[in-house]
Design a protein around this motif. Structure first.
Motif, PDB file in Angstrom:
ATOM      1  N   GLY A 163       0.792  -1.221   0.000  1.00  0.00           N
ATOM      2  CA  GLY A 163       0.000   0.000   0.000  1.00  0.00           C
ATOM      3  C   GLY A 163       0.826   1.273   0.000  1.00  0.00           C
ATOM      4  N   VAL A 164       2.166   1.144  -0.023  1.00  0.00           N
ATOM      5  CA  VAL A 164       3.048   2.319  -0.031  1.00  0.00           C
ATOM      6  C   VAL A 164       4.127   2.107  -1.081  1.00  0.00           C
ATOM      7  CG1 VAL A 164       4.648   3.755   1.293  1.00  0.00           C
ATOM      8  CG2 VAL A 164       2.644   2.737   2.424  1.00  0.00           C
ATOM      9  N   LEU A 165       4.332   3.116  -1.948  1.00  0.00           N
ATOM     10  CA  LEU A 165       5.384   3.008  -2.961  1.00  0.00           C
ATOM     11  C   LEU A 165       6.181   4.306  -3.003  1.00  0.00           C
ATOM     12  CD1 LEU A 165       6.798   1.483  -5.205  1.00  0.00           C
ATOM     13  CD2 LEU A 165       5.101   2.385  -6.821  1.00  0.00           C
ATOM     14  N   ASP A 166       7.480   4.182  -2.760  1.00  0.00           N
ATOM     15  CA  ASP A 166       8.401   5.317  -2.827  1.00  0.00           C
ATOM     16  C   ASP A 166       9.041   5.333  -4.210  1.00  0.00           C
ATOM     17  OD1 ASP A 166      10.359   7.202  -2.636  1.00  0.00           O
ATOM     18  OD2 ASP A 166      11.287   6.414  -0.822  1.00  0.00           O
ATOM     19  N   LEU A 167       8.742   6.386  -4.970  1.00  0.00           N
ATOM     20  CA  LEU A 167       9.227   6.483  -6.343  1.00  0.00           C
ATOM     21  C   LEU A 167      10.208   7.647  -6.494  1.00  0.00           C
ATOM     22  CD1 LEU A 167       8.279   4.562  -8.627  1.00  0.00           C
ATOM     23  CD2 LEU A 167       6.933   6.452  -9.541  1.00  0.00           C
ATOM     24  N   THR A 168      10.988   7.901  -5.462  1.00  0.00           N
ATOM     25  CA  THR A 168      11.974   8.988  -5.556  1.00  0.00           C
ATOM     26  C   THR A 168      13.231   8.559  -6.305  1.00  0.00           C
ATOM     27  OG1 THR A 168      12.803   8.373  -3.357  1.00  0.00           O
ATOM     28  CG2 THR A 168      11.172  10.146  -3.463  1.00  0.00           C
ATOM     29  N   ASN A 169      13.460   7.258  -6.386  1.00  0.00           N
ATOM     30  CA  ASN A 169      14.635   6.743  -7.084  1.00  0.00           C
ATOM     31  C   ASN A 169      14.389   6.734  -8.595  1.00  0.00           C
ATOM     32  OD1 ASN A 169      16.243   4.490  -8.399  1.00  0.00           O
ATOM     33  ND2 ASN A 169      17.241   4.601  -6.404  1.00  0.00           N
ATOM     34  N   PRO A 170      15.283   7.352  -9.407  1.00  0.00           N
ATOM     35  CA  PRO A 170      15.080   7.409 -10.862  1.00  0.00           C
ATOM     36  C   PRO A 170      14.961   6.045 -11.524  1.00  0.00           C
ATOM     37  CG  PRO A 170      16.782   8.971 -10.189  1.00  0.00           C
ATOM     38  CD  PRO A 170      16.466   8.130  -8.986  1.00  0.00           C
ATOM     39  N   VAL A 171      15.684   5.048 -11.016  1.00  0.00           N
ATOM     40  CA  VAL A 171      15.613   3.704 -11.594  1.00  0.00           C
ATOM     41  C   VAL A 171      14.215   3.117 -11.406  1.00  0.00           C
ATOM     42  CG1 VAL A 171      16.531   1.357 -11.482  1.00  0.00           C
ATOM     43  CG2 VAL A 171      18.084   3.310 -11.258  1.00  0.00           C
ATOM     44  N   ARG A 172      13.660   3.288 -10.210  1.00  0.00           N
ATOM     45  CA  ARG A 172      12.303   2.785  -9.945  1.00  0.00           C
ATOM     46  C   ARG A 172      11.269   3.578 -10.740  1.00  0.00           C
ATOM     47  NH1 ARG A 172      11.080   1.647  -3.778  1.00  0.00           N
ATOM     48  NH2 ARG A 172       9.755   0.065  -4.745  1.00  0.00           N
ATOM     49  N   GLN A 173      11.527   4.870 -10.914  1.00  0.00           N
ATOM     50  CA  GLN A 173      10.619   5.681 -11.717  1.00  0.00           C
ATOM     51  C   GLN A 173      10.524   5.122 -13.132  1.00  0.00           C
ATOM     52  OE1 GLN A 173      11.896   9.780 -11.624  1.00  0.00           O
ATOM     53  NE2 GLN A 173      11.712   9.953  -9.392  1.00  0.00           N
ATOM     54  N   GLU A 174      11.659   4.851 -13.741  1.00  0.00           N
ATOM     55  CA  GLU A 174      11.657   4.334 -15.110  1.00  0.00           C
ATOM     56  C   GLU A 174      10.932   2.991 -15.191  1.00  0.00           C
ATOM     57  OE1 GLU A 174      14.758   2.753 -18.551  1.00  0.00           O
ATOM     58  OE2 GLU A 174      15.458   4.208 -17.057  1.00  0.00           O
ATOM     59  N   LYS A 175      11.169   2.146 -14.203  1.00  0.00           N
ATOM     60  CA  LYS A 175      10.525   0.828 -14.209  1.00  0.00           C
ATOM     61  C   LYS A 175       9.010   0.950 -14.209  1.00  0.00           C
ATOM     62  CE  LYS A 175      10.443  -3.574 -11.702  1.00  0.00           C
ATOM     63  NZ  LYS A 175      10.965  -4.321 -10.519  1.00  0.00           N
ATOM     64  N   LEU A 176       8.473   1.845 -13.357  1.00  0.00           N
ATOM     65  CA  LEU A 176       7.021   2.003 -13.291  1.00  0.00           C
ATOM     66  C   LEU A 176       6.486   2.691 -14.547  1.00  0.00           C
ATOM     67  CD1 LEU A 176       4.337   1.752 -11.856  1.00  0.00           C
ATOM     68  CD2 LEU A 176       4.837   3.882 -10.639  1.00  0.00           C
ATOM     69  N   LEU A 177       7.196   3.693 -15.039  1.00  0.00           N
ATOM     70  CA  LEU A 177       6.740   4.395 -16.233  1.00  0.00           C
ATOM     71  C   LEU A 177       6.611   3.446 -17.425  1.00  0.00           C
ATOM     72  CD1 LEU A 177       8.830   7.711 -16.025  1.00  0.00           C
ATOM     73  CD2 LEU A 177       6.386   7.449 -15.645  1.00  0.00           C
ATOM     74  N   ARG A 178       7.488   2.461 -17.504  1.00  0.00           N
ATOM     75  CA  ARG A 178       7.420   1.494 -18.610  1.00  0.00           C
ATOM     76  C   ARG A 178       6.229   0.548 -18.454  1.00  0.00           C
ATOM     77  NH1 ARG A 178      11.765   1.201 -21.972  1.00  0.00           N
ATOM     78  NH2 ARG A 178      13.680   2.324 -21.378  1.00  0.00           N
ATOM     79  N   LEU A 179       5.763   0.353 -17.234  1.00  0.00           N
ATOM     80  CA  LEU A 179       4.641  -0.556 -16.983  1.00  0.00           C
ATOM     81  C   LEU A 179       3.275   0.130 -17.015  1.00  0.00           C
ATOM     82  CD1 LEU A 179       6.127  -2.629 -14.014  1.00  0.00           C
ATOM     83  CD2 LEU A 179       5.755  -3.443 -16.353  1.00  0.00           C
ATOM     84  N   ALA A 180       3.222   1.413 -16.640  1.00  0.00           N
ATOM     85  CA  ALA A 180       1.944   2.099 -16.463  1.00  0.00           C
ATOM     86  C   ALA A 180       1.330   2.536 -17.790  1.00  0.00           C
ATOM     87  CB  ALA A 180       2.132   3.310 -15.559  1.00  0.00           C
ATOM     88  N   PRO A 181       0.055   2.233 -18.032  1.00  0.00           N
ATOM     89  CA  PRO A 181      -0.624   2.746 -19.228  1.00  0.00           C
ATOM     90  C   PRO A 181      -0.677   4.276 -19.187  1.00  0.00           C
ATOM     91  CG  PRO A 181      -1.906   1.011 -18.150  1.00  0.00           C
ATOM     92  CD  PRO A 181      -0.818   1.382 -17.206  1.00  0.00           C
ATOM     93  N   VAL A 182      -0.601   4.916 -20.314  1.00  0.00           N
ATOM     94  CA  VAL A 182      -0.597   6.374 -20.344  1.00  0.00           C
ATOM     95  C   VAL A 182      -1.892   6.945 -19.780  1.00  0.00           C
ATOM     96  CG1 VAL A 182      -1.577   6.632 -22.669  1.00  0.00           C
ATOM     97  CG2 VAL A 182       0.031   8.350 -21.777  1.00  0.00           C
ATOM     98  N   SER A 183      -2.989   6.182 -19.847  1.00  0.00           N
ATOM     99  CA  SER A 183      -4.275   6.662 -19.329  1.00  0.00           C
ATOM    100  C   SER A 183      -4.273   6.805 -17.812  1.00  0.00           C
ATOM    101  CB  SER A 183      -5.408   5.706 -19.746  1.00  0.00           C
ATOM    102  OG  SER A 183      -5.157   4.393 -19.260  1.00  0.00           O
TER     103      SER A 183
END
Length: 423
Positions: A163-183
């Protein structure tokens, strides 16, 4: 060196349904939906209800029988309960975070700048809200609001996050951005997503990497700002509170259509009282009002009528009595006897903050003690319950009130509806 700004988005899970479950434990793990005014359509669904394929906005009368066969529990909207629980949630957040910005009734931005363990604080917030209030929430954390919003979506979608996700790390940001639909990107609606797909932009990562100049020409500066936020550049600041509204409207459909003027006057008095309360909360004064009346315009085979009248107050005011007196005169001007009216409305316009306008020397003087009286009325209604002190013409249970046949009790805002335990 000033630390980088860190945003957290704390968002309640299926807020209206969760509020119903807090005071009704028998609803836990059962599919629950909440209906709009007059029990018209579905405006909230629990996770279990979503899994059954019940659509948001579905007309209740169309899906009622199927829902009953599936064991779905329907509740009429209980706004006093939801508002009180929301206030409790926000108070807890304010105690645990350096600063918060209330974004909506069920979510708020939190300032985690300089916090040594954002993930740990996020879990602490979740645990305290669950323990003290019973409200489940998701927490998304990142360096921009758009990334924090996306992190919140992922925190709710994948149970492994707790229930908690820390996305301050650029590597983790890229990983989620590649998975998340643009919508799922904040600010990208379904129509924009469909248009973006023609440019082969399918994921949040595709959007973040696309040429900003082309996006700005095609979609405008808002999309450009979204892309910069996805790239980690904070473009949306943190505010301690929302700016004052420039207009305030209060309007609801009648539970039963009205053809006589007296009950419509009662309804207008209630709506004016509510609008004036909101006016005083943001410390504003009103100079102009608009009163509206209408029949059910979607009904093509019956008589139809709609009209509004705009009137100026003698001087800017937040006094319910002054606003109501003018609104009632306006109502008399647009009333048409015999029409089956389904709705009336009050719109407060030309709002200004106290002290920012020079008083008119020729305007009538305000009633003596007006400001103090309104303050006392608001304090009593806040402490006891809304409507404890009200305009004399308003009945406690008017015949024109909204149809809410599946309304739960206002467990936290009325003494006569508090949960009782028998020995």
């Amino acid at each position: 060196m000033t630390p980088a700004r860190v945003f957290a988005l704390i968002d309640c899970n299926s807020f209206y349904c969760s509020c119903e479950r807090i005071c009704q434990p028998e609803l836990k793990r059962r599919p629950v939906v909440v209906l709009s005014n007059n029990d018209g359509c579905i405006i909230a669904r629990s996770t279990e209800a979503k899994a059954l394929g019940i659509g948001m906005g579905a007309a209740y009368y169309k899906v009622r029988d199927e829902m009953r066969r599936q064991g779905v529990v329907a509740r009429s909207s209980n706004y006093p309960l939801y508002a009180d629980i929301s206030n409790r949630v926000m108070r807890v957040m304010a105690e645990m975070l350096p600063g918060i910005e209330v974004y909506w009734i069920d979510e708020a931005w939190g300032d985690m700048t300089g916090v040594s363990d954002p993930t740990g604080l996020g879990h602490s917030i979740r645990e305290r809200l669950a323990r003290e209030i019973g409200m489940p929430v998701g927490v998304g954390i990142s360096t921009t609001k758009t990334l924090a919003k996306l992190a919140n979506w992922a925190a709710k979608k994948w149970k492994g996050t707790g229930g908690v996700l820390d996305l301050t790390n650029p590597v983790r940001q890229e990983k989620l951005l590649r998975l998340a639909p643009v919508s799922e990107v904040w600010g990208v609606g379904h129509r924009s997503a469909a248009k973006l797909s023609t440019l082969n932009i399918v994921t949040a990562w595709d959007l973040a990497q696309f040429d900003i100049g082309t996006l700005r020409k095609t979609f405008g500066v808002t999309m450009e700002r979204t892309v910069r936020e996805l790239r980690g550049v904070s473009c949306i600041g943190f505010n301690e509170g929302p700016p004052p509204k420039e207009a305030i409207c209060s309007s609801k459909m009648f539970g039963v259509r009205q053809t006589e003027l007296p009950p419509i006057r009662e309804a207008l008095a209630v709506y004016v009282s509510r609008a004036a309360e909101k006016l005083r909360v943001q410390n504003s004064l009103c100079s102009t009002i608009q009163v509206g009346l209408q029949t059910q315009l979607a009904q093509l085979d019956g008589p139809r009528y709609a009209n509004t009248v705009t009137l100026a107050l003698p001087a800017p005011t937040d006094d319910t009595r002054e606003i109501l007196a003018l609104a009632q005169r306006g109502l008399s001007q647009i009333d048409r006897p015999g029409y089956p009216l389904s709705k009336c409305s009050i719109l407060l316009m030309d709002l200004s903050q106290r002290g920012e306008m020079t008083p008119d020397l020729f305007a009538p003087k305000p009633r003596p003690g007006s400001e103090q009286l309104m303050k006392v009325v608001d304090q009593i209604n806040q402490k006891e319950c809304r409507g404890a002190v009200r305009i004399g013409r308003v009945l406690a249970k008017p015949a024109w009130a909204m149809r809410r046949e599946m309304l739960s009790q206002r467990y936290t805002t009325r003494w006569d509806e508090v949960i009782g335990v028998r020995g």
